[in-house]
Design an enzyme around this catalytic site. Structure first.
Site, PDB file in Angstrom:
ATOM      1  N   GLY A  81      34.129  40.851  44.409  1.00  0.00           N
ATOM      2  CA  GLY A  81      35.179  39.863  44.943  1.00  0.00           C
ATOM      3  C   GLY A  81      35.732  38.849  43.794  1.00  0.00           C
ATOM      4  N   ARG A  92      34.648  47.365  43.248  1.00  0.00           N
ATOM      5  CA  ARG A  92      33.209  47.406  43.586  1.00  0.00           C
ATOM      6  C   ARG A  92      32.474  48.772  43.486  1.00  0.00           C
ATOM      7  NH1 ARG A  92      32.131  42.992  46.554  1.00  0.00           N
ATOM      8  NH2 ARG A  92      33.609  41.815  47.632  1.00  0.00           N
ATOM      9  N   ASP A 110      24.422  42.070  42.770  1.00  0.00           N
ATOM     10  CA  ASP A 110      24.452  43.321  42.686  1.00  0.00           C
ATOM     11  C   ASP A 110      24.892  43.921  41.150  1.00  0.00           C
ATOM     12  OD1 ASP A 110      23.352  44.110  45.014  1.00  0.00           O
ATOM     13  OD2 ASP A 110      25.166  44.664  45.888  1.00  0.00           O
ATOM     14  N   LYS A 144      28.851  35.213  38.700  1.00  0.00           N
ATOM     15  CA  LYS A 144      29.975  35.090  39.778  1.00  0.00           C
ATOM     16  C   LYS A 144      29.613  35.279  41.201  1.00  0.00           C
ATOM     17  CE  LYS A 144      31.768  37.968  41.546  1.00  0.00           C
ATOM     18  NZ  LYS A 144      32.275  39.345  42.238  1.00  0.00           N
ATOM     19  N   THR A 145      30.115  34.503  41.944  1.00  0.00           N
ATOM     20  CA  THR A 145      30.666  34.851  43.395  1.00  0.00           C
ATOM     21  C   THR A 145      30.772  33.389  44.080  1.00  0.00           C
ATOM     22  OG1 THR A 145      29.714  35.840  45.389  1.00  0.00           O
ATOM     23  CG2 THR A 145      27.992  34.899  44.052  1.00  0.00           C
ATOM     24  N   ASP A 187      30.111  33.099  47.082  1.00  0.00           N
ATOM     25  CA  ASP A 187      29.169  32.900  48.167  1.00  0.00           C
ATOM     26  C   ASP A 187      28.143  32.040  47.541  1.00  0.00           C
ATOM     27  OD1 ASP A 187      30.744  34.805  49.272  1.00  0.00           O
ATOM     28  OD2 ASP A 187      29.393  36.375  49.485  1.00  0.00           O
ATOM     29  N   TYR A 189      42.475  20.957  71.403  1.00  0.00           N
ATOM     30  CA  TYR A 189      41.818  22.204  71.037  1.00  0.00           C
ATOM     31  C   TYR A 189      40.498  22.135  70.333  1.00  0.00           C
ATOM     32  CZ  TYR A 189      46.617  24.300  71.116  1.00  0.00           C
ATOM     33  OH  TYR A 189      47.858  24.705  71.500  1.00  0.00           O
ATOM     34  N   GLU A 235      41.962  32.578  51.118  1.00  0.00           N
ATOM     35  CA  GLU A 235      42.848  31.549  50.855  1.00  0.00           C
ATOM     36  C   GLU A 235      42.102  30.779  49.536  1.00  0.00           C
ATOM     37  OE1 GLU A 235      41.599  32.314  53.810  1.00  0.00           O
ATOM     38  OE2 GLU A 235      43.383  32.286  55.219  1.00  0.00           O
ATOM     39  N   ARG A 265      39.703  32.300  47.284  1.00  0.00           N
ATOM     40  CA  ARG A 265      39.048  33.120  46.281  1.00  0.00           C
ATOM     41  C   ARG A 265      39.696  33.205  44.786  1.00  0.00           C
ATOM     42  NH1 ARG A 265      36.442  38.623  48.341  1.00  0.00           N
ATOM     43  NH2 ARG A 265      38.847  39.308  47.865  1.00  0.00           N
TER      44      ARG A 265
END
Ligand code: FBP
Length: 551
Positions: free
Chosen positions: A82, A146, A177, A203-204, A206, A244, A426, A428
């Site tokens: 990603g 990927r 991975d 990299k990531t 996450d 809301y 939005e 990445r």
């Protein structure tokens, strides 16, 4: 109108990323220090057997020095997985670093991720080419993919392509991975005396590829700041309209680092942390009850609005849902169809299809509109695509049901109107902020220095990240030291251990110390947009996660 650069892009193109002081005279003006040998924390014997050539290597640190000139060589690079802000700067840093070693060095960018290495589809970078991408977001310079590079035939094919093009080293820019596969590739080539070195870059968005020496993966900083800006804006809207509840799911395939960092930045009324839910063994109904409790308490104070963050990976951390997903994967792979599960009217019918009683009950507890997402869209391995399960909508439905019950029992008298959001794409490909622009450039430059020193099986490492680039420490960490053995698709495999949120760590504990107050009151923080130019205290802040981890 044809494509044009925005004013910010124009200005940002001239930004010179900061390097660790030690690299500022070039990747050739360093001396290399080998520190202690690094071993994995788990499964040492098995890993030593699997990686005889790259196991137990020393940690490497670069210090000021000088080195003799060296012959020119060619390097290939790929972006894998990603997108994450700063990927282009890793390539720019690698390119500049290689040129500083020897101006005749060449960098080839293989297109579309690992597949490009197998298809021998590449572009040779030039100054002009690279300059167009400096400090920009995205991975569009060469694209990403990927495809997994994990079979020996694939390794041989890549080696043949490299030999044909004269490529002596590969840089894999990827997550856990991809870097696991990079390490297997390094070992395979070392074992076969194939003269190709392999180095990785972490990299990531996450944030789950980290450890003592890899303090953060690149992109996490910029992406979480983009999401935090949006969350802050929504909080201000919620506090203005006062009508809301916003349920916001934020990316993070597995770990909840993104959700936690955004919570620390913005102080929402609630933030679920998957790792805590798993530890407590909660059901989804119990997770919904926690939200319902907060809604009821706030309603008693006439606060019928709020903001709730939900980590993308939550479903797989709810034990009953994990079991259900496992059973569904299995049954769907063995002849049962999505329609059969969707058509089943009750638990008995679901059990007749092969679900256990507990999983049948879990399936029924899922709001009907969401059930489809559990049985449709499988990935190439036949697994449910968790990122497509709209857990924010599911929780809204469950909370509504629980509130109706409480209203009927006279225990709740508020109003509940909801909005749902999913923030991922939005952030990445946002233009890397100063931290990621500098960090990525430094990671690429360090990778060049590692290759210049003839290293293989290492992950480029830039440390001491809260202390300003001048004091950053550049070097390399052997990838085998981050591995353990895990069961994947029925086989024991060596993989880099994913870093989940540590429940006894400072970031989570800081959140715990504050969350009751954030739930009861409105303690919202509005971080605003990333600033690329201006005072350092506005532009160069690292994440709160890394600040807390390092203090
Ligand atoms: P990487 O781990 O490859 O960096 O990807 C992270 C991520 O953005 C996750 O947060 C998300 O779950 C996933 O990618 C989405 O994947 P895709 O880009 O295939 O939709």
């Amino acid at each position: 109108m044809t494509n044009r650069l925005s004013a910010l892009q124009e200005a940002r193109a001239g930004y010179q990323p900061k390097l660790p002081a030690v690299l500022r005279n070039g990747a050739n003006q360093v001396s290399l220090t080998e520190g202690e040998n690094q071993y994995p924390a788990y499964d040492q014997e098995t890993l030593e057997g699997l990686f005889p050539n790259t196991y137990g290597l020393p940690i490497i640190t670069f210090e000021e020095g000088s080195s003799a000139g060296q012959a020119a060589f060619k390097v290939g690079v790929i972006l894998s997985g990603g997108q994450a802000p700063g990927g282009h700067n890793v390539i720019a840093g690698l390119y500049d670093g290689l040129k500083s070693l020897n101006p005749a060095n060449e960098l080839l960018g293989f297109k579309g991720g690992p597949q490009g290495l197998m298809d021998n589809d590449f572009v040779t970078f030039t100054d002009e080419f690279i300059n167009d991408y400096r400090n920009t977001g995205g991975f569009d310079i060469i694209g990403s993919g990927r495809t997994k590079l994990e079979e020996e035939e694939q390794f041989d094919l890549v080696a043949a392509n490299c030999e044909k093009e004269g490529v002596a080293a590969l840089v894999i820019i990827g997550g856990d991975d991809s870097n696991t596969n990079a390490c297997v590739l390094a070992e395979y080539y070392a074992g076969k005396n194939v003269p190709i070195k392999v180095v990785g870059c972490p990299k990531t968005i996450d944030g789950d590829l980290k450890n003592e020496f890899i303090e953060t993966s690149f992109g996490f900083d910029t992406a979480t700041k983009v999401y935090s800006e949006l969350i802050g804006n929504i909080q201000r809207d919620a506090n203005s309209a006062k009508k809301y509840y916003h349920f916001i799911r934020v990316m993070g395939r597995s770990a909840s680092h993104i959700a936690l960092e955004c919570a620390l930045q913005t102080q929402p009324n609630m933030c679920l942390i998957s790792e805590e839910i798993e530890k407590d063994g909660l059901t989804l109904e119990q997770v919904a009850e926690q939200i319902t409790d907060v809604v009821v308490k706030r309603a008693a104070k006439d606060l019928n609005f709020g903001v709730i963050l939900i980590p993308e990976g939550i479903i797989e951390f709810v034990p009953a849902m994990k079991t259900l997903i496992g059973e569904l994967n299995d049954l769907l792979a063995h002849g049962k169809t999505a329609e059969e599960f969707l058509g089943a009217q009750d638990e008995v019918a679901l059990e007749a299809l092969g679900l256990t009683a507990a999983s049948a009950a879990s399936f029924i507890s899922i709001p009907p509109a969401i059930r489809k997402q559990f049985v449709m869209d499988r990935d190439p391995h036949g697994n449910v695509q968790v990122s497509l399960i709209e857990s924010e909508k599911m929780l809204i439905e469950m909370v509504k049901r629980q509130l109706d019950v409480k209203k009927a029992a006279g225990e709740y008298n508020g109003k509940f109107a909801s909005q749902n959001h999913f923030f991922g794409y939005e952030g990445r490909c946002a233009a890397p902020n100063n931290f990621d622009a500098d960090y990525c450039y430094s990671l690429g430059y360090t990778a060049a220095a590692l290759l210049g020193a003839g290293k293989t099986g290492y992950l480029s490492s830039v440390r001491n990240l809260t202390q300003g680039a001048d004091n950053w420490i550049a070097g390399g960490i052997p990838v085998t030291s981050m591995m353990n053995i895990e069961r994947r698709h029925g086989h024991d495999k060596p993989v880099i251990k994913k870093a989940l949120v540590e429940l006894d760590g400072s970031p989570f504990q800081t959140f715990v110390a504050n969350r009751d107050q954030w739930a009861a009151e409105n303690c919202y923080v509005y971080p605003g947009p990333i600033q690329y130019f201006g005072p350092a205290e506005v532009c160069d802040q690292t994440t709160i996660t890394i600040q807390l981890e390092q203090n």
